[in-house]
Design a protein around this motif. Sequence first.
Motif, PDB file in Angstrom:
ATOM      1  N   LEU A   1       0.830  -1.204   0.000  1.00 37.38           N
ATOM      2  CA  LEU A   1       0.000   0.000   0.000  1.00 37.38           C
ATOM      3  C   LEU A   1       0.865   1.254   0.000  1.00 37.38           C
ATOM      4  O   LEU A   1       0.622   2.194  -0.768  1.00 37.38           O
ATOM      5  CB  LEU A   1      -0.933  -0.004   1.213  1.00 37.38           C
ATOM      6  CG  LEU A   1      -1.924   1.126   1.325  1.00 37.38           C
ATOM      7  CD1 LEU A   1      -2.961   1.028   0.211  1.00 37.38           C
ATOM      8  CD2 LEU A   1      -2.609   1.096   2.676  1.00 37.38           C
ATOM      9  N   VAL A   2       1.885   1.284   0.833  1.00 39.40           N
ATOM     10  CA  VAL A   2       2.785   2.437   0.886  1.00 39.40           C
ATOM     11  C   VAL A   2       3.515   2.599  -0.437  1.00 39.40           C
ATOM     12  O   VAL A   2       3.644   3.722  -0.951  1.00 39.40           O
ATOM     13  CB  VAL A   2       3.784   2.294   2.063  1.00 39.40           C
ATOM     14  CG1 VAL A   2       4.897   3.312   1.964  1.00 39.40           C
ATOM     15  CG2 VAL A   2       3.050   2.420   3.387  1.00 39.40           C
ATOM     16  N   MET A   3       3.988   1.503  -1.000  1.00 42.20           N
ATOM     17  CA  MET A   3       4.694   1.583  -2.278  1.00 42.20           C
ATOM     18  C   MET A   3       3.769   2.047  -3.405  1.00 42.20           C
ATOM     19  O   MET A   3       4.191   2.761  -4.309  1.00 42.20           O
ATOM     20  CB  MET A   3       5.323   0.234  -2.631  1.00 42.20           C
ATOM     21  CG  MET A   3       6.431  -0.183  -1.683  1.00 42.20           C
ATOM     22  SD  MET A   3       7.777   0.998  -1.599  1.00 42.20           S
ATOM     23  CE  MET A   3       8.487   0.808  -3.208  1.00 42.20           C
ATOM     24  N   TYR A   4       2.511   1.660  -3.348  1.00 44.36           N
ATOM     25  CA  TYR A   4       1.545   2.090  -4.352  1.00 44.36           C
ATOM     26  C   TYR A   4       1.368   3.601  -4.320  1.00 44.36           C
ATOM     27  O   TYR A   4       1.360   4.272  -5.354  1.00 44.36           O
ATOM     28  CB  TYR A   4       0.212   1.387  -4.140  1.00 44.36           C
ATOM     29  CG  TYR A   4      -0.887   1.862  -5.046  1.00 44.36           C
ATOM     30  CD1 TYR A   4      -0.944   1.423  -6.368  1.00 44.36           C
ATOM     31  CD2 TYR A   4      -1.855   2.744  -4.596  1.00 44.36           C
ATOM     32  CE1 TYR A   4      -1.949   1.859  -7.220  1.00 44.36           C
ATOM     33  CE2 TYR A   4      -2.856   3.191  -5.429  1.00 44.36           C
ATOM     34  CZ  TYR A   4      -2.912   2.751  -6.745  1.00 44.36           C
ATOM     35  OH  TYR A   4      -3.891   3.192  -7.583  1.00 44.36           O
ATOM     36  N   PHE A   5       1.199   4.152  -3.124  1.00 45.85           N
ATOM     37  CA  PHE A   5       0.986   5.589  -2.995  1.00 45.85           C
ATOM     38  C   PHE A   5       2.276   6.396  -3.135  1.00 45.85           C
ATOM     39  O   PHE A   5       2.249   7.600  -3.410  1.00 45.85           O
ATOM     40  CB  PHE A   5       0.307   5.922  -1.660  1.00 45.85           C
ATOM     41  CG  PHE A   5      -1.162   5.568  -1.668  1.00 45.85           C
ATOM     42  CD1 PHE A   5      -2.049   6.234  -2.496  1.00 45.85           C
ATOM     43  CD2 PHE A   5      -1.644   4.565  -0.858  1.00 45.85           C
ATOM     44  CE1 PHE A   5      -3.384   5.911  -2.517  1.00 45.85           C
ATOM     45  CE2 PHE A   5      -2.993   4.232  -0.867  1.00 45.85           C
ATOM     46  CZ  PHE A   5      -3.861   4.908  -1.706  1.00 45.85           C
ATOM     47  N   ALA A   6       3.424   5.756  -2.950  1.00 43.72           N
ATOM     48  CA  ALA A   6       4.695   6.452  -3.058  1.00 43.72           C
ATOM     49  C   ALA A   6       5.262   6.432  -4.484  1.00 43.72           C
ATOM     50  O   ALA A   6       6.233   7.104  -4.773  1.00 43.72           O
ATOM     51  CB  ALA A   6       5.725   5.837  -2.119  1.00 43.72           C
ATOM     52  N   ALA A   7       4.633   5.662  -5.349  1.00 47.70           N
ATOM     53  CA  ALA A   7       5.121   5.557  -6.723  1.00 47.70           C
ATOM     54  C   ALA A   7       4.969   6.899  -7.437  1.00 47.70           C
ATOM     55  O   ALA A   7       3.966   7.581  -7.284  1.00 47.70           O
ATOM     56  CB  ALA A   7       4.345   4.471  -7.469  1.00 47.70           C
ATOM     57  N   PRO A   8       5.976   7.263  -8.205  1.00 50.29           N
ATOM     58  CA  PRO A   8       5.878   8.546  -8.933  1.00 50.29           C
ATOM     59  C   PRO A   8       4.774   8.503  -9.990  1.00 50.29           C
ATOM     60  O   PRO A   8       4.535   7.470 -10.607  1.00 50.29           O
ATOM     61  CB  PRO A   8       7.248   8.687  -9.586  1.00 50.29           C
ATOM     62  CG  PRO A   8       7.839   7.331  -9.578  1.00 50.29           C
ATOM     63  CD  PRO A   8       7.208   6.575  -8.462  1.00 50.29           C
ATOM     64  N   VAL A   9       4.102   9.617 -10.136  1.00 52.42           N
ATOM     65  CA  VAL A   9       3.014   9.719 -11.106  1.00 52.42           C
ATOM     66  C   VAL A   9       3.604  10.106 -12.449  1.00 52.42           C
ATOM     67  O   VAL A   9       4.393  11.043 -12.560  1.00 52.42           O
ATOM     68  CB  VAL A   9       1.979  10.792 -10.650  1.00 52.42           C
ATOM     69  CG1 VAL A   9       0.883  10.935 -11.685  1.00 52.42           C
ATOM     70  CG2 VAL A   9       1.426  10.420  -9.287  1.00 52.42           C
ATOM     71  N   GLY A  10       3.191   9.411 -13.482  1.00 50.06           N
ATOM     72  CA  GLY A  10       3.601   9.804 -14.832  1.00 50.06           C
ATOM     73  C   GLY A  10       4.590   8.920 -15.362  1.00 50.06           C
ATOM     74  O   GLY A  10       5.185   8.470 -16.093  1.00 50.06           O
TER      75      GLY A  10
END
Length: 72
Positions: free
Chosen positions: A63-72
């Motif tokens: 979950l943390v890695m999902y939200f911490a992933a860079p957008v784009g």
Amino acid sequence: MNKDGRPLGFFHIVGSVLASFVGVQKSANRERDFRHGRARDFIFVGLVLTALFVLGLWGLVRLVMYFAAPVG
């Protein structure tokens, strides 16, 4: 078995296993567990709770890695 001769209940076993995870247990509860509990019950609950703990940590990291992933 408890003081009245009944076997230890599910919540007593879970409470004792959780206390062992933290490393804190009342002496009276520890003695009760050794006198009236069955080792297989404690081992089974310990394995299940360990698996749930590991899966919970894994899910939290995902979950943390999902939200911490860079957008784009």
